[in-house]
Write a protein that holds these residues in place. Structure first.
Motif, short mmCIF file in Angstrom:
data_model
loop_
_atom_site.label_atom_id
_atom_site.label_comp_id
_atom_site.label_asym_id
_atom_site.label_seq_id
_atom_site.Cartn_x
_atom_site.Cartn_y
_atom_site.Cartn_z
N HIS A 20 0.80 -1.22 0.00
CA HIS A 20 0.00 0.00 0.00
C HIS A 20 0.83 1.27 0.00
O HIS A 20 0.30 2.36 0.18
N LEU A 21 2.13 1.16 -0.21
CA LEU A 21 3.00 2.32 -0.20
C LEU A 21 3.37 2.74 -1.61
O LEU A 21 3.57 1.91 -2.48
N VAL A 22 3.47 4.03 -1.81
CA VAL A 22 3.88 4.60 -3.09
C VAL A 22 5.16 5.38 -2.85
O VAL A 22 5.23 6.18 -1.91
N THR A 23 6.14 5.16 -3.68
CA THR A 23 7.40 5.89 -3.55
C THR A 23 7.53 6.84 -4.73
O THR A 23 7.35 6.44 -5.87
N THR A 24 7.83 8.08 -4.43
CA THR A 24 7.99 9.10 -5.46
C THR A 24 9.39 9.68 -5.36
O THR A 24 9.83 10.03 -4.26
N GLN A 25 10.07 9.81 -6.49
CA GLN A 25 11.38 10.43 -6.50
C GLN A 25 11.24 11.92 -6.78
O GLN A 25 10.39 12.32 -7.57
N LYS A 26 12.08 12.70 -6.13
CA LYS A 26 12.12 14.14 -6.38
C LYS A 26 13.51 14.65 -6.09
O LYS A 26 14.32 13.97 -5.45
N LEU A 27 13.78 15.86 -6.52
CA LEU A 27 15.06 16.50 -6.21
C LEU A 27 15.08 16.88 -4.74
O LEU A 27 14.06 17.30 -4.18
N ASP A 28 16.23 16.77 -4.11
CA ASP A 28 16.33 17.28 -2.75
C ASP A 28 16.33 18.81 -2.84
O ASP A 28 16.57 19.40 -3.89
N TRP A 29 16.06 19.46 -1.73
CA TRP A 29 15.89 20.92 -1.76
C TRP A 29 17.15 21.65 -2.18
O TRP A 29 17.08 22.69 -2.84
N ARG A 30 18.30 21.13 -1.84
CA ARG A 30 19.55 21.80 -2.22
C ARG A 30 19.74 21.78 -3.74
O ARG A 30 20.18 22.77 -4.33
N THR A 31 19.43 20.67 -4.37
CA THR A 31 19.55 20.57 -5.82
C THR A 31 18.51 21.46 -6.49
O THR A 31 18.81 22.16 -7.46
N ALA A 32 17.29 21.46 -5.97
CA ALA A 32 16.24 22.32 -6.52
C ALA A 32 16.63 23.79 -6.39
O ALA A 32 16.44 24.59 -7.31
N GLU A 33 17.20 24.15 -5.25
CA GLU A 33 17.64 25.53 -5.03
C GLU A 33 18.75 25.91 -6.01
O GLU A 33 18.74 27.00 -6.59
N LYS A 34 19.70 25.02 -6.19
CA LYS A 34 20.81 25.28 -7.12
C LYS A 34 20.29 25.44 -8.55
O LYS A 34 20.74 26.32 -9.29
N LEU A 35 19.34 24.60 -8.93
CA LEU A 35 18.75 24.67 -10.27
C LEU A 35 18.08 26.02 -10.50
O LEU A 35 18.31 26.68 -11.52
N ALA A 36 17.26 26.44 -9.55
CA ALA A 36 16.57 27.74 -9.68
C ALA A 36 17.58 28.88 -9.71
O ALA A 36 17.46 29.81 -10.52
N ALA A 37 18.60 28.81 -8.87
CA ALA A 37 19.63 29.86 -8.84
C ALA A 37 20.37 29.94 -10.17
O ALA A 37 20.65 31.04 -10.66
N LEU A 38 20.69 28.80 -10.75
CA LEU A 38 21.38 28.80 -12.05
C LEU A 38 20.53 29.46 -13.12
O LEU A 38 21.05 30.20 -13.97
N ALA A 39 19.23 29.21 -13.12
CA ALA A 39 18.34 29.84 -14.11
C ALA A 39 18.30 31.36 -13.92
O ALA A 39 18.41 32.12 -14.90
N VAL A 40 18.19 31.80 -12.67
CA VAL A 40 18.17 33.25 -12.39
C VAL A 40 19.51 33.87 -12.78
O VAL A 40 19.55 34.94 -13.40
N GLU A 41 20.61 33.19 -12.45
CA GLU A 41 21.95 33.70 -12.80
C GLU A 41 22.16 33.75 -14.30
O GLU A 41 22.75 34.72 -14.82
#
Length: 166
Positions: A20-41
């Motif tokens: 009955h468990l579902v596992t979802t993969q996602k970026l950790d917050w540090r990677t997500a933050e770095k990704l957003a920062a790179l786009a803004v930069e």
């Protein structure tokens, strides 16, 4: 309690709760933050102040980085581009909001899909994927003088970060 599952080579006992468990993969917050920062930069290097939003596989904002001089609406627009790239990119196997638009997947001629609050079929969103095409979320950029420029900054950030999406 356990389930007994028959397989070709015999049987395997599996804990009932695991069924009955579902596992979802996602970026950790540090990677997500770095990704957003790179786009803004990347956009800042071209003279454009933008906002970048990253959504996770639930469609919720995980990270938002707002440039210093962007208009207020860039906050909601970047989120909606990220959400659209994630949700419709996954549904239709497209990698950008531009690709969704080019494939005429923005809904019926009356634009009904554009009435869903989170959806925005405007260039500037990129679907985040692992190498095997598993969807991890989306990134949206808003504030450059044109959606194609927003999308170019998002794509450059994804290109730089792609090796970390495993």
């Amino acid at each position: 309690m356990a389930w007994v599952v028959a397989v070709a080579s015999g049987s395997v006992t599996v804990p009932a709760m695991a069924q009955h468990l579902v596992t979802t993969q996602k970026l950790d917050w540090r990677t997500a933050e770095k990704l957003a920062a790179l786009a803004v930069e990347d956009c800042a290097g071209k003279g454009w102040s933008v906002t970048a939003a990253v959504v996770d596989p639930t469609g919720h904002e995980q990270v938002v980085i707002k440039g210093d001089t962007v208009p207020l609406q860039s906050l909601s627009v970047s989120y909606r581009k990220a959400y659209t790239a994630y949700s419709y990119g996954q549904a239709f196997d497209k990698d950008t909001t531009s690709a969704l638009i080019d494939a005429h997947l923005s809904g019926p001629p009356n634009g009904a899909l554009n009435t869903i609050p989170e959806v925005l079929f405007v260039p500037g969103g990129v679907t985040l994927r692992k190498a095997d095409r598993t969807v991890l979320g989306g990134i949206g950029v808003s504030g450059a003088p044109g959606g194609e420029k927003d999308e170019a900054c998002a794509m450059e950030a994804v290109r730089k970060m792609q090796p970390e999406f495993h």
